[in-house]
Design a protein around this motif. Structure first.
Motif, PDB file in Angstrom:
ATOM      1  N   ASP A   1       0.846  -1.180   0.000  1.00 16.01           N
ATOM      2  CA  ASP A   1       0.000   0.000   0.000  1.00 16.01           C
ATOM      3  C   ASP A   1       0.888   1.239   0.000  1.00 16.01           C
ATOM      4  O   ASP A   1       2.024   1.193   0.463  1.00 16.01           O
ATOM      5  N   ALA A   2       0.396   2.339  -0.515  1.00 15.80           N
ATOM      6  CA  ALA A   2       1.190   3.561  -0.573  1.00 15.80           C
ATOM      7  C   ALA A   2       0.280   4.772  -0.610  1.00 15.80           C
ATOM      8  O   ALA A   2      -0.902   4.692  -0.941  1.00 15.80           O
ATOM      9  N   VAL A   3       0.849   5.922  -0.266  1.00 22.20           N
ATOM     10  CA  VAL A   3       0.172   7.207  -0.398  1.00 22.20           C
ATOM     11  C   VAL A   3       0.745   7.899  -1.627  1.00 22.20           C
ATOM     12  O   VAL A   3       1.958   8.106  -1.713  1.00 22.20           O
ATOM     13  N   PHE A   4      -0.111   8.230  -2.577  1.00 20.49           N
ATOM     14  CA  PHE A   4       0.334   8.872  -3.805  1.00 20.49           C
ATOM     15  C   PHE A   4       0.036  10.366  -3.753  1.00 20.49           C
ATOM     16  O   PHE A   4      -1.080  10.780  -3.434  1.00 20.49           O
ATOM     17  N   LEU A   5       1.050  11.158  -4.081  1.00 21.71           N
ATOM     18  CA  LEU A   5       0.907  12.612  -4.132  1.00 21.71           C
ATOM     19  C   LEU A   5       1.301  13.079  -5.524  1.00 21.71           C
ATOM     20  O   LEU A   5       2.381  12.728  -6.004  1.00 21.71           O
ATOM     21  N   PHE A   6       0.459  13.870  -6.164  1.00 22.96           N
ATOM     22  CA  PHE A   6       0.733  14.228  -7.547  1.00 22.96           C
ATOM     23  C   PHE A   6       0.006  15.510  -7.919  1.00 22.96           C
ATOM     24  O   PHE A   6      -0.978  15.896  -7.274  1.00 22.96           O
ATOM     25  N   PRO A   7       0.475  16.212  -8.974  1.00 22.50           N
ATOM     26  CA  PRO A   7      -0.193  17.444  -9.407  1.00 22.50           C
ATOM     27  C   PRO A   7      -1.511  17.136 -10.094  1.00 22.50           C
ATOM     28  O   PRO A   7      -1.692  16.069 -10.684  1.00 22.50           O
ATOM     29  N   GLU A   8      -2.390  18.101 -10.037  1.00 24.03           N
ATOM     30  CA  GLU A   8      -3.696  17.944 -10.680  1.00 24.03           C
ATOM     31  C   GLU A   8      -3.546  18.005 -12.198  1.00 24.03           C
ATOM     32  O   GLU A   8      -2.753  18.785 -12.730  1.00 24.03           O
ATOM     33  N   LYS A   9      -4.310  17.172 -12.884  1.00 24.21           N
ATOM     34  CA  LYS A   9      -4.349  17.207 -14.339  1.00 24.21           C
ATOM     35  C   LYS A   9      -5.606  17.935 -14.769  1.00 24.21           C
ATOM     36  O   LYS A   9      -6.714  17.596 -14.358  1.00 24.21           O
ATOM     37  N   TYR A  10      -5.433  18.940 -15.638  1.00 19.56           N
ATOM     38  CA  TYR A  10      -6.554  19.775 -16.062  1.00 19.56           C
ATOM     39  C   TYR A  10      -7.254  19.172 -17.286  1.00 19.56           C
ATOM     40  O   TYR A  10      -6.688  18.317 -17.990  1.00 19.56           O
ATOM     41  N   PRO A  11      -8.500  19.603 -17.564  1.00 14.55           N
ATOM     42  CA  PRO A  11      -9.252  19.047 -18.702  1.00 14.55           C
ATOM     43  C   PRO A  11      -8.539  19.175 -20.041  1.00 14.55           C
ATOM     44  O   PRO A  11      -8.744  18.350 -20.934  1.00 14.55           O
ATOM     45  N   ASP A  12      -7.679  20.199 -20.193  1.00 16.40           N
ATOM     46  CA  ASP A  12      -6.987  20.367 -21.470  1.00 16.40           C
ATOM     47  C   ASP A  12      -5.748  19.492 -21.588  1.00 16.40           C
ATOM     48  O   ASP A  12      -5.000  19.564 -22.574  1.00 16.40           O
TER      49      ASP A  12
ATOM     50  N   GLY B   1       4.273  20.370 -10.780  1.00 16.50           N
ATOM     51  CA  GLY B   1       4.322  20.173  -9.348  1.00 16.50           C
ATOM     52  C   GLY B   1       3.123  20.777  -8.648  1.00 16.50           C
ATOM     53  O   GLY B   1       2.211  21.311  -9.285  1.00 16.50           O
ATOM     54  N   PHE B   2       3.152  20.731  -7.323  1.00 14.45           N
ATOM     55  CA  PHE B   2       2.013  21.159  -6.516  1.00 14.45           C
ATOM     56  C   PHE B   2       2.518  21.533  -5.128  1.00 14.45           C
ATOM     57  O   PHE B   2       3.593  21.103  -4.696  1.00 14.45           O
ATOM     58  N   TYR B   3       1.752  22.352  -4.425  1.00 14.95           N
ATOM     59  CA  TYR B   3       2.078  22.711  -3.049  1.00 14.95           C
ATOM     60  C   TYR B   3       1.371  21.762  -2.086  1.00 14.95           C
ATOM     61  O   TYR B   3       0.173  21.486  -2.230  1.00 14.95           O
ATOM     62  N   LEU B   4       2.121  21.262  -1.131  1.00 16.01           N
ATOM     63  CA  LEU B   4       1.538  20.380  -0.123  1.00 16.01           C
ATOM     64  C   LEU B   4       0.545  21.157   0.727  1.00 16.01           C
ATOM     65  O   LEU B   4       0.807  22.287   1.154  1.00 16.01           O
TER      66      LEU B   4
ATOM     67  N   GLU C   1       3.689   4.898   8.348  1.00 21.31           N
ATOM     68  CA  GLU C   1       2.626   3.911   8.195  1.00 21.31           C
ATOM     69  C   GLU C   1       2.597   3.317   6.800  1.00 21.31           C
ATOM     70  O   GLU C   1       2.356   2.120   6.627  1.00 21.31           O
ATOM     71  N   LYS C   2       2.800   4.136   5.780  1.00 16.93           N
ATOM     72  CA  LYS C   2       2.813   3.694   4.394  1.00 16.93           C
ATOM     73  C   LYS C   2       3.897   4.443   3.648  1.00 16.93           C
ATOM     74  O   LYS C   2       4.227   5.580   3.997  1.00 16.93           O
ATOM     75  N   PRO C   3       4.456   3.841   2.594  1.00 14.00           N
ATOM     76  CA  PRO C   3       5.379   4.594   1.748  1.00 14.00           C
ATOM     77  C   PRO C   3       4.645   5.728   1.036  1.00 14.00           C
ATOM     78  O   PRO C   3       3.437   5.667   0.805  1.00 14.00           O
ATOM     79  N   TYR C   4       5.401   6.767   0.680  1.00 15.82           N
ATOM     80  CA  TYR C   4       4.874   7.869  -0.115  1.00 15.82           C
ATOM     81  C   TYR C   4       5.489   7.808  -1.502  1.00 15.82           C
ATOM     82  O   TYR C   4       6.683   7.550  -1.651  1.00 15.82           O
ATOM     83  N   VAL C   5       4.671   8.044  -2.522  1.00 12.57           N
ATOM     84  CA  VAL C   5       5.139   8.078  -3.897  1.00 12.57           C
ATOM     85  C   VAL C   5       4.769   9.440  -4.473  1.00 12.57           C
ATOM     86  O   VAL C   5       3.591   9.811  -4.493  1.00 12.57           O
ATOM     87  N   ILE C   6       5.784  10.176  -4.944  1.00 13.68           N
ATOM     88  CA  ILE C   6       5.578  11.540  -5.402  1.00 13.68           C
ATOM     89  C   ILE C   6       5.800  11.628  -6.908  1.00 13.68           C
ATOM     90  O   ILE C   6       6.820  11.164  -7.424  1.00 13.68           O
TER      91      ILE C   6
ATOM     92  N   ALA D   1      10.488   9.403  11.665  1.00 18.22           N
ATOM     93  CA  ALA D   1      11.419   8.269  11.679  1.00 18.22           C
ATOM     94  C   ALA D   1      10.785   7.053  11.018  1.00 18.22           C
ATOM     95  O   ALA D   1       9.620   6.735  11.260  1.00 18.22           O
ATOM     96  N   GLY D   2      11.548   6.378  10.170  1.00 18.00           N
ATOM     97  CA  GLY D   2      11.078   5.174   9.496  1.00 18.00           C
ATOM     98  C   GLY D   2      10.288   5.419   8.231  1.00 18.00           C
ATOM     99  O   GLY D   2       9.871   4.460   7.569  1.00 18.00           O
ATOM    100  N   ALA D   3      10.082   6.680   7.853  1.00 15.24           N
ATOM    101  CA  ALA D   3       9.306   6.978   6.646  1.00 15.24           C
ATOM    102  C   ALA D   3      10.107   6.621   5.398  1.00 15.24           C
ATOM    103  O   ALA D   3      11.329   6.730   5.358  1.00 15.24           O
ATOM    104  N   ARG D   4       9.397   6.212   4.349  1.00 14.60           N
ATOM    105  CA  ARG D   4       9.977   5.906   3.044  1.00 14.60           C
ATOM    106  C   ARG D   4       9.295   6.785   2.005  1.00 14.60           C
ATOM    107  O   ARG D   4       8.076   6.748   1.849  1.00 14.60           O
ATOM    108  N   VAL D   5      10.107   7.566   1.286  1.00  8.24           N
ATOM    109  CA  VAL D   5       9.573   8.487   0.294  1.00  8.24           C
ATOM    110  C   VAL D   5      10.173   8.126  -1.061  1.00  8.24           C
ATOM    111  O   VAL D   5      11.395   8.082  -1.214  1.00  8.24           O
ATOM    112  N   HIS D   6       9.313   7.857  -2.040  1.00 13.80           N
ATOM    113  CA  HIS D   6       9.731   7.417  -3.367  1.00 13.80           C
ATOM    114  C   HIS D   6       9.328   8.465  -4.400  1.00 13.80           C
ATOM    115  O   HIS D   6       8.247   9.053  -4.321  1.00 13.80           O
ATOM    116  N   PHE D   7      10.186   8.654  -5.396  1.00 15.82           N
ATOM    117  CA  PHE D   7       9.957   9.680  -6.409  1.00 15.82           C
ATOM    118  C   PHE D   7       9.918   9.057  -7.799  1.00 15.82           C
ATOM    119  O   PHE D   7      10.755   8.220  -8.133  1.00 15.82           O
ATOM    120  N   HIS D   8       8.944   9.511  -8.590  1.00 12.56           N
ATOM    121  CA  HIS D   8       8.894   9.136  -9.997  1.00 12.56           C
ATOM    122  C   HIS D   8       9.948   9.934 -10.764  1.00 12.56           C
ATOM    123  O   HIS D   8      10.559  10.872 -10.233  1.00 12.56           O
TER     124      HIS D   8
END
Length: 512
Positions: free
Chosen positions: A148-159, A178-181, A191-196, A212-219
């Motif tokens: 399981d993971a938490v995904f954070l990503f910029p919004e995609k617009y209709p265009d 990108g996006f502002y947290l 609790e879960k890895p983060y994927v950015i 402590a113990g957090a895992r952060v992954h980047f595309h």
């Protein structure tokens, strides 16, 4: 800005066969042989396609054979995919293999968390690849770890465009995806890895805390940006198991397959923009990026930090202030540490190494400059700032090139530096630097008790293991007593007297 909780798995299956109808075959008798009896597909994240894994199927007999069916046990419901001769599907009939020949099976998957009735942190997803049926049936197990993971990503617009951050000015914009947290995203837990995806930015007057113990992954081409008056704190702690590093904070790419564990350049950087404040990293590992940390006109405290496998620079500091201890930086395509436009820097018990083997490297492991040159559109401009201090105490600066530190001074500004009780690699066989006062190694004000060109005897540079060998290392026992921290990166207590001096570098020596 959206939150997506997802699961991810690795596995995939494309089946390649020599399917022909212009020769006589006999039915398979259950005597196929396989390169593996179980295919273990490594972990990935939800909705990210896996790498391709292969299985080879052998016909050892003297006759051309026909396999009536090749299929997944879960059939159309399976999350694995097959492809035979370019035709997608999950069940195939009459797959033929010539005598003394073989076919390849390639395996892949994409998994959607919504397929699961519950939402566990991780589980094993399995299926079987079945050949033939009845008494002649043979099978190969397919096993995938799902996380399981938490995904954070910029919004995609209709265009079709994406949310962006302007790193330039209103008059001269420089936009990056990108996006502002948001406030509820400014604490990363274990609790879960983060994927950015894209750049996750810390807004002005906000603090991102990574527990402590957090895992952060980047595309690919992703990272973290800390804006003016913003703050980043990674609050890792010492782990009980140095291999699991269960309490450390780890930043790395989003490809979890073993083949990607040490591949440089999978994401961009942690970028501390000009005017960010109170940044602090404790027990943190940063790996496989373009820049490990890139910072401009900002303060930073680094304690027990490791940075590995950067295609450009491990730590790039531009007119900044750093207090660092128990650091290790290695394997950088340019420099492991690069200081530009002056600033103020203090490093204690740090190992700055560079054993880059991915290609030609033209920069030393450590570069210190009080100026920088850039092109303003019409000419080259030189900008100069005071190097108030660059003090290295009980440090190692080494690598696989002859000269592993460089000093670049512009006389228009202050240039203060000192290497004390350190081990430095700098060879000058032709005397090119013999008349340069910056490289007068007999100058006790600049190089007090510093040793040169004595092998530190690192345990394994290819594995980023920079422990040093007791009794044979050039760094053994050359440190200055009373210099903090009292414990090394392994948690071992350092020597602290003239009779038992500490070692230089991030580690006290050990028996290999």
């Amino acid at each position: 800005m959206r939150y997506l909780y997802g699961l991810a798995i690795l596995s995939c299956l494309i089946l390649w066969s020599s399917c022909r109808n212009d020769f006589e075959t006999v039915a398979s008798t259950g005597s196929l042989e396989f390169s593996k009896d179980t295919v273990y597909l490594d972990t990935i994240f939800s909705n990210i396609g896996s790498s391709t894994y292969n299985l080879k199927v052998y016909n050892r007999s003297d006759e051309d054979i026909n396999i009536p069916t090749v299929r997944l046990a879960e059939g159309e419901a399976s999350n694995y995919r097959l492809n035979v001769d370019g035709v997608p599907g999950k069940v195939f009939e009459n797959v033929q293999i010539l005598a003394k020949d073989s076919i390849f099976i390639f395996i892949e998957t994409t998994f959607n968390v919504n397929n699961l009735p519950t939402n566990p942190k991780e589980f094993l997803y399995t299926d079987q690849l079945l050949f033939d049926s009845g008494g002649n049936e043979q099978k190969v197990e397919l096993v995938t770890l799902v996380k399981d993971a938490v995904f954070l990503f910029p919004e995609k617009y209709p265009d079709g465009s994406y949310e962006a951050i302007n790193l330039g000015t209103d008059d001269d914009p420089f936009l990056v995806k990108g996006f502002y947290l948001e406030d509820n995203e400014l604490t990363f837990t274990n609790e879960k890895p983060y994927v950015i995806y894209g750049f996750a930015a810390v807004p002005s007057n906000k603090t991102l805390t990574v527990e402590a113990g957090a895992r952060v992954h980047f595309h690919n081409l992703s990272g973290i940006i800390v804006e003016e008056n913003g703050t980043l704190k990674t609050m890792g702690e010492k782990s009980n198991d140095p291999e699991l590093m269960e309490n450390e904070v780890i930043f790395e790419g989003d490809r979890l397959e073993p083949g990607f564990s040490d591949i440089p350049g999978q994401w961009y950087a942690i970028w501390l923009r000009s005017g960010s404040v109170n940044n602090e990293f404790k027990f943190t590992t940063i790996k496989n990026s373009t820049f490990g940390i890139r910072m401009e006109n900002s303060p930073l405290s680094l304690k027990n930090v490791q940075i590995y496998n950067s295609t450009n620079i491990g730590l790039l500091a531009i007119h900044s202030a750093i207090d660092g201890e128990n650091m290790v930086i290695n394997n950088s395509g340019q420099s492991s540490l690069a200081i530009q436009l002056g600033g103020s820097y203090t490093f204690r018990h740090c190992t700055f190494a560079n054993y880059w083997t991915e290609g030609f490297r033209s920069f030393p492991s450590v570069v210190i400059a009080n100026y920088a040159e850039y092109f303003d559109g019409s000419s080259t401009v030189t900008e100069v700032h005071d190097l108030v201090a660059a003090n290295f105490t009980n440090c190692i600066i080494y690598g696989n090139e002859r000269r592993e530190f460089g000093l670049l001074k512009d006389d228009q500004a202050i240039f203060n530096f000192k290497f004390e009780n350190s081990l430095v690699h700098f060879e000058d066989p032709t005397g090119e630097f013999s008349n340069d006062p910056l490289y007068d190694f007999t100058n006790a004000a600049l190089y007090p008790a510093t040793k040169f060109n004595i092998d530190p005897v690192f345990q394994d540079t290819e594995l980023n293991n920079f422990n040093i060998e007791s009794g044979t290392s050039g760094a053994d026992g050359i440190g200055k007593p009373g210099v903090l921290p009292t414990e090394d990166l392994n948690g071992t207590t350092r020597g602290n007297s003239q009779q038992d001096p500490p070692d230089a570098g991030a580690y006290e020596s050990i028996e290999f």
